[in-house]
Every structure is written in structure tokens, then in C-alpha cells.
Design a protein around this motif. Structure first.
Motif, PDB file in Angstrom:
ATOM      1  N   GLN A  93       0.315 -37.543  -7.728  1.00 43.56           N
ATOM      2  CA  GLN A  93       0.188 -38.276  -6.468  1.00 43.56           C
ATOM      3  C   GLN A  93       1.516 -38.914  -6.064  1.00 43.56           C
ATOM      4  OE1 GLN A  93      -2.378 -38.206  -4.382  1.00 43.56           O
ATOM      5  NE2 GLN A  93      -3.315 -36.784  -5.845  1.00 43.56           N
ATOM      6  N   LYS A  94       2.247 -39.407  -7.057  1.00 38.25           N
ATOM      7  CA  LYS A  94       3.566 -39.981  -6.765  1.00 38.25           C
ATOM      8  C   LYS A  94       4.516 -38.893  -6.257  1.00 38.25           C
ATOM      9  CE  LYS A  94       7.424 -42.586  -8.755  1.00 38.25           C
ATOM     10  NZ  LYS A  94       8.423 -41.679  -8.157  1.00 38.25           N
ATOM     11  N   SER A  95       4.455 -37.726  -6.893  1.00 39.47           N
ATOM     12  CA  SER A  95       5.307 -36.610  -6.467  1.00 39.47           C
ATOM     13  C   SER A  95       4.968 -36.185  -5.046  1.00 39.47           C
ATOM     14  CB  SER A  95       5.139 -35.421  -7.418  1.00 39.47           C
ATOM     15  OG  SER A  95       5.562 -35.757  -8.716  1.00 39.47           O
ATOM     16  N   ILE A  96       3.679 -36.178  -4.733  1.00 38.08           N
ATOM     17  CA  ILE A  96       3.249 -35.824  -3.377  1.00 38.08           C
ATOM     18  C   ILE A  96       3.800 -36.829  -2.372  1.00 38.08           C
ATOM     19  CG2 ILE A  96       1.240 -35.710  -1.838  1.00 38.08           C
ATOM     20  CD1 ILE A  96      -0.314 -34.459  -4.165  1.00 38.08           C
ATOM     21  N   ARG A  97       3.702 -38.114  -2.709  1.00 41.53           N
ATOM     22  CA  ARG A  97       4.223 -39.149  -1.796  1.00 41.53           C
ATOM     23  C   ARG A  97       5.733 -39.001  -1.605  1.00 41.53           C
ATOM     24  NH1 ARG A  97       0.584 -42.400  -4.751  1.00 41.53           N
ATOM     25  NH2 ARG A  97       2.290 -43.205  -6.038  1.00 41.53           N
ATOM     26  N   ASP A  98       6.442 -38.699  -2.702  1.00 45.42           N
ATOM     27  CA  ASP A  98       7.900 -38.527  -2.619  1.00 45.42           C
ATOM     28  C   ASP A  98       8.267 -37.359  -1.704  1.00 45.42           C
ATOM     29  OD1 ASP A  98       8.245 -40.634  -4.328  1.00 45.42           O
ATOM     30  OD2 ASP A  98       8.575 -39.395  -6.121  1.00 45.42           O
ATOM     31  N   GLU A  99       7.552 -36.246  -1.867  1.00 46.53           N
ATOM     32  CA  GLU A  99       7.842 -35.069  -1.040  1.00 46.53           C
ATOM     33  C   GLU A  99       7.489 -35.333   0.421  1.00 46.53           C
ATOM     34  OE1 GLU A  99       9.476 -32.430  -1.981  1.00 46.53           O
ATOM     35  OE2 GLU A  99       9.586 -33.128  -4.050  1.00 46.53           O
ATOM     36  N   GLU A 100       6.396 -36.049   0.647  1.00 43.73           N
ATOM     37  CA  GLU A 100       6.008 -36.376   2.022  1.00 43.73           C
ATOM     38  C   GLU A 100       7.043 -37.283   2.684  1.00 43.73           C
ATOM     39  OE1 GLU A 100       1.123 -36.026   1.826  1.00 43.73           O
ATOM     40  OE2 GLU A 100       2.094 -37.958   1.430  1.00 43.73           O
ATOM     41  N   GLU A 101       7.621 -38.187   1.903  1.00 50.25           N
ATOM     42  CA  GLU A 101       8.681 -39.051   2.441  1.00 50.25           C
ATOM     43  C   GLU A 101       9.920 -38.234   2.797  1.00 50.25           C
ATOM     44  OE1 GLU A 101       9.480 -42.202  -0.278  1.00 50.25           O
ATOM     45  OE2 GLU A 101       7.470 -43.076  -0.118  1.00 50.25           O
ATOM     46  N   LYS A 102      10.255 -37.265   1.942  1.00 52.39           N
ATOM     47  CA  LYS A 102      11.391 -36.379   2.240  1.00 52.39           C
ATOM     48  C   LYS A 102      11.150 -35.633   3.547  1.00 52.39           C
ATOM     49  CE  LYS A 102      12.651 -35.298  -2.558  1.00 52.39           C
ATOM     50  NZ  LYS A 102      12.716 -34.185  -3.544  1.00 52.39           N
ATOM     51  N   LEU A 103       9.925 -35.125   3.689  1.00 52.68           N
ATOM     52  CA  LEU A 103       9.580 -34.374   4.892  1.00 52.68           C
ATOM     53  C   LEU A 103       9.652 -35.263   6.131  1.00 52.68           C
ATOM     54  CD1 LEU A 103       8.641 -31.647   6.012  1.00 52.68           C
ATOM     55  CD2 LEU A 103       6.284 -32.381   5.612  1.00 52.68           C
ATOM     56  N   ASN A 104       9.174 -36.485   6.006  1.00 54.51           N
ATOM     57  CA  ASN A 104       9.232 -37.421   7.139  1.00 54.51           C
ATOM     58  C   ASN A 104      10.666 -37.716   7.543  1.00 54.51           C
ATOM     59  OD1 ASN A 104       6.463 -37.694   7.452  1.00 54.51           O
ATOM     60  ND2 ASN A 104       6.320 -39.392   6.006  1.00 54.51           N
ATOM     61  N   ARG A 105      11.536 -37.863   6.545  1.00 50.95           N
ATOM     62  CA  ARG A 105      12.951 -38.132   6.851  1.00 50.95           C
ATOM     63  C   ARG A 105      13.584 -36.952   7.585  1.00 50.95           C
ATOM     64  NH1 ARG A 105      12.954 -40.675   1.679  1.00 50.95           N
ATOM     65  NH2 ARG A 105      13.802 -38.805   0.680  1.00 50.95           N
ATOM     66  N   LEU A 106      13.239 -35.743   7.143  1.00 52.95           N
ATOM     67  CA  LEU A 106      13.772 -34.555   7.813  1.00 52.95           C
ATOM     68  C   LEU A 106      13.247 -34.453   9.242  1.00 52.95           C
ATOM     69  CD1 LEU A 106      13.566 -31.824   5.015  1.00 52.95           C
ATOM     70  CD2 LEU A 106      15.599 -33.003   5.839  1.00 52.95           C
ATOM     71  N   ASN A 107      11.959 -34.759   9.412  1.00 54.08           N
ATOM     72  CA  ASN A 107      11.361 -34.677  10.752  1.00 54.08           C
ATOM     73  C   ASN A 107      11.930 -35.716  11.706  1.00 54.08           C
ATOM     74  OD1 ASN A 107       9.652 -32.494  10.258  1.00 54.08           O
ATOM     75  ND2 ASN A 107       8.041 -33.797   9.417  1.00 54.08           N
ATOM     76  N   GLN A 108      12.451 -36.798  11.150  1.00 50.28           N
ATOM     77  CA  GLN A 108      13.026 -37.847  11.991  1.00 50.28           C
ATOM     78  C   GLN A 108      14.432 -37.506  12.470  1.00 50.28           C
ATOM     79  OE1 GLN A 108      12.720 -41.426   9.654  1.00 50.28           O
ATOM     80  NE2 GLN A 108      10.486 -41.468   9.783  1.00 50.28           N
ATOM     81  N   GLN A 109      15.053 -36.518  11.821  1.00 46.47           N
ATOM     82  CA  GLN A 109      16.385 -36.101  12.254  1.00 46.47           C
ATOM     83  C   GLN A 109      16.250 -35.306  13.544  1.00 46.47           C
ATOM     84  OE1 GLN A 109      19.132 -34.534   9.322  1.00 46.47           O
ATOM     85  NE2 GLN A 109      17.846 -35.294   7.653  1.00 46.47           N
ATOM     86  N   LYS A 110      16.848 -35.819  14.584  1.00 44.89           N
ATOM     87  CA  LYS A 110      16.694 -35.211  15.902  1.00 44.89           C
ATOM     88  C   LYS A 110      17.638 -34.027  16.067  1.00 44.89           C
ATOM     89  CE  LYS A 110      13.677 -38.276  17.083  1.00 44.89           C
ATOM     90  NZ  LYS A 110      12.259 -37.904  17.174  1.00 44.89           N
ATOM     91  N   TYR A 111      17.059 -32.934  16.435  1.00 48.27           N
ATOM     92  CA  TYR A 111      17.860 -31.738  16.721  1.00 48.27           C
ATOM     93  C   TYR A 111      17.230 -31.026  17.904  1.00 48.27           C
ATOM     94  CZ  TYR A 111      19.719 -27.053  16.490  1.00 48.27           C
ATOM     95  OH  TYR A 111      20.296 -25.864  16.823  1.00 48.27           O
ATOM     96  N   THR A 112      18.047 -30.718  18.875  1.00 49.05           N
ATOM     97  CA  THR A 112      17.559 -29.997  20.047  1.00 49.05           C
ATOM     98  C   THR A 112      18.331 -28.697  20.182  1.00 49.05           C
ATOM     99  OG1 THR A 112      17.098 -32.087  21.154  1.00 49.05           O
ATOM    100  CG2 THR A 112      17.147 -30.114  22.527  1.00 49.05           C
ATOM    101  N   TYR A 113      17.620 -27.607  20.174  1.00 48.08           N
ATOM    102  CA  TYR A 113      18.282 -26.314  20.346  1.00 48.08           C
ATOM    103  C   TYR A 113      18.582 -26.087  21.817  1.00 48.08           C
ATOM    104  CZ  TYR A 113      18.872 -21.319  20.887  1.00 48.08           C
ATOM    105  OH  TYR A 113      19.344 -20.093  21.239  1.00 48.08           O
ATOM    106  N   TYR A 114      19.841 -25.817  22.098  1.00 51.07           N
ATOM    107  CA  TYR A 114      20.228 -25.543  23.480  1.00 51.07           C
ATOM    108  C   TYR A 114      20.093 -24.049  23.739  1.00 51.07           C
ATOM    109  CZ  TYR A 114      22.903 -25.172  27.731  1.00 51.07           C
ATOM    110  OH  TYR A 114      23.283 -24.903  29.011  1.00 51.07           O
ATOM    111  N   ASP A 115      19.221 -23.702  24.666  1.00 49.12           N
ATOM    112  CA  ASP A 115      18.900 -22.291  24.886  1.00 49.12           C
ATOM    113  C   ASP A 115      19.527 -21.758  26.174  1.00 49.12           C
ATOM    114  OD1 ASP A 115      17.770 -19.936  24.084  1.00 49.12           O
ATOM    115  OD2 ASP A 115      15.869 -20.290  25.085  1.00 49.12           O
ATOM    116  N   GLY A 116      20.679 -22.318  26.528  1.00 52.35           N
ATOM    117  CA  GLY A 116      21.361 -21.835  27.717  1.00 52.35           C
ATOM    118  C   GLY A 116      22.086 -20.524  27.440  1.00 52.35           C
ATOM    119  N   GLN A 117      22.707 -19.994  28.475  1.00 55.72           N
ATOM    120  CA  GLN A 117      23.330 -18.673  28.361  1.00 55.72           C
ATOM    121  C   GLN A 117      24.857 -18.723  28.360  1.00 55.72           C
ATOM    122  OE1 GLN A 117      21.559 -15.664  27.970  1.00 55.72           O
ATOM    123  NE2 GLN A 117      19.989 -17.190  27.532  1.00 55.72           N
ATOM    124  N   GLU A 118      25.434 -19.922  28.341  1.00 52.44           N
ATOM    125  CA  GLU A 118      26.893 -20.011  28.432  1.00 52.44           C
ATOM    126  C   GLU A 118      27.589 -19.288  27.282  1.00 52.44           C
ATOM    127  OE1 GLU A 118      24.847 -22.508  28.782  1.00 52.44           O
ATOM    128  OE2 GLU A 118      25.400 -23.806  30.460  1.00 52.44           O
TER     129      GLU A 118
END
Length: 240
Positions: A93-118
Motif C-alpha cells: 500500500q505504501k508503494s502504491i501511494r508512492d507511485e501514485e504521488e510520482k504520477l501526480n507530480r508528472l501530471n502536474q507538469q504542464k506541457y502543450t504540444y504545438y500542432d502548427g505547421q511552421e
């Protein structure tokens, strides 16, 4: 509104579902030869999807790895059931919580893919000979950019300044090492990192994926409405 990238991913995911249904039907009918062919087609499609997912989100593989670990832990818990040792259960259960925290931190990192044609347009014009090269600026103010050109063999060469001054704007602890893991080689003469793309050029997807990873990892940024400086051949510059 979905971007072109989202639309393409959705189409390939739908195609993947159809292939999976064909595999299931073939296995049910004991048609193992066609099941094998469909299985190979699905694997090829999976590789294409992975490339697109990583282009849309440079952290895709890291997130998927964590999700697989979480599935493993949860499956293990269900399998053990009432026979599960209390100490092991608490650790799990502790390992699950640790991995979920890692995932939350990654999800909080903002990244926007720019799909323009330049970038696409500039690359196609470069290969057609309409451009002598172009610069894709990461930081205009500090004059940090990727420079694109073709070598004598008409292979794409991507270069970026490797000087100490340029490195101070990079977020990674070992930026040169990161560049090398992506296939860049340092040129000691002009103090630049060079990447040679010597494959047949069909579209800009692979190049944009590479750029997105580097810009996101090293500069904590994303390709947002990029500023591109076009460099025209001398004979075109002299016209008009």
C-alpha cells in the motif's frame, strides 16, 4: 476542437480495435496464420501510436511505466486476498501511494504540444531547396536556437550552441549528456552539438518529437507558436 495529432491518434486507436477484433476472431476460428499476421500489424500500429503519444506528451512513457507498476501491485493484492501477509500488504500500500504521488507530480507538469505547421513547412521548403536553412528559436532574448540545414548528401543537420554560456539556460544537470543520448555529437571546432537525420524525409513527426523532448526536458518549455528565422539561398536573396 481536436488537433490534427489528436485526430490521427483517434483514427489509429480505432484501427487498432478492429485489428484486435480480427485477432480474437481468428483465434476463435483456430486460424492462427491470419492471427499471426494481424498480431504483427497490431505491433506495428502500437509503435506508431507510441511515437504519436510521446510527441503529444514527452512524459508519456514515464507515466505508462508507473501505471503498469500500479496495475501489478493492485493485481497482486487481489490475487493474495485473505492470504496476504499484513506486513507485505502495508508495504504494498505504501508503494502504491508512492507511485501514485510520482504520477501526480508528472501530471502536474504542464506541457502543450504545438500542432502548427511552421516547422513542417520550413522543413519541406528546406528539402525542396527553397531555403538554405532556418533557425527555430527557443529563447529569442538569449539568442538560443536550433539551426537546420542540409549537408552535402542532402541529409538534415540540426545544430545548437554547446557553449558554457548557452548551457546556463538549460534546466538539466548534465545537458550535454542528455543531448548525446538523443544522438547529438559535439563539434569541438565550432562548439556546437550536431544531430544528423539521414533517413528519407516523409514528414516532420520524428523531428518534432525530438525537439519537443529536448525543449521540454532541458528548457522546461514547449513548442508554442515558434519563432522561425528563414535563411534563403543566395540566388533568392539577390532577387528583388
Amino acid at each position: 476542437m481536436k488537433s490534427d495529432l489528436d485526430e490521427l491518434i483517434a483514427e489509429l486507436e480505432f484501427e487498432k480495435q478492429l485489428i484486435q477484433k480480427s485477432i480474437d476472431d481468428c483465434v476463435k476460428d483456430e486460424d492462427y496464420l491470419n492471427a499471426h499476421h494481424n498480431y504483427q500489424a497490431r505491433n506495428k500500429l502500437n509503435r506508431e501510436l507510441e511515437t504519436l503519444y510521446k510527441l503529444r506528451d514527452p512524459l508519456y512513457f514515464e507515466k505508462e511505466h508507473i501505471l503498469r507498476i500500479l496495475d501489478m501491485y493492485k493485481y497482486s493484492s487481489l490475487r493474495m486476498g485473505r492470504f496476504d501477509d499484513r506486513f507485505l500488504s502495508e508495504n504494498r500500500q505504501k508503494s502504491i501511494r508512492d507511485e501514485e504521488e510520482k504520477l501526480n507530480r508528472l501530471n502536474q507538469q504542464k506541457y502543450t504540444y504545438y500542432d502548427g505547421q511552421e516547422i513542417d513547412n520550413a522543413l519541406f521548403d528546406l528539402y525542396k531547396g527553397k531555403l538554405a536553412g532556418f533557425k527555430l528559436y527557443i529563447n529569442q532574448q538569449e539568442n538560443i536556437y536550433f539551426e537546420f540545414s542540409l549537408n552535402n548528401h542532402q541529409n538534415l543537420l540540426i545544430s545548437i550552441d554547446a557553449s558554457v554560456e548557452a548551457q546556463q539556460y538549460m534546466a538539466a544537470k548534465s545537458p550535454l549528456l542528455f543531448f548525446k543520448t538523443k544522438g547529438f555529437k559535439i563539434n569541438e571546432v565550432n562548439n556546437k552539438l550536431n544531430y544528423l537525420y539521414d533517413k528519407p524525409f516523409k514528414d516532420a513527426t520524428t523531428i518534432k518529437e525530438l525537439l519537443a523532448q529536448i525543449i521540454f526536458k532541458l528548457y522546461n518549455a514547449s513548442i508554442q507558436a515558434p519563432f522561425i528565422e528563414l535563411i534563403y539561398p543566395d540566388h533568392l536573396n539577390s532577387i528583388g
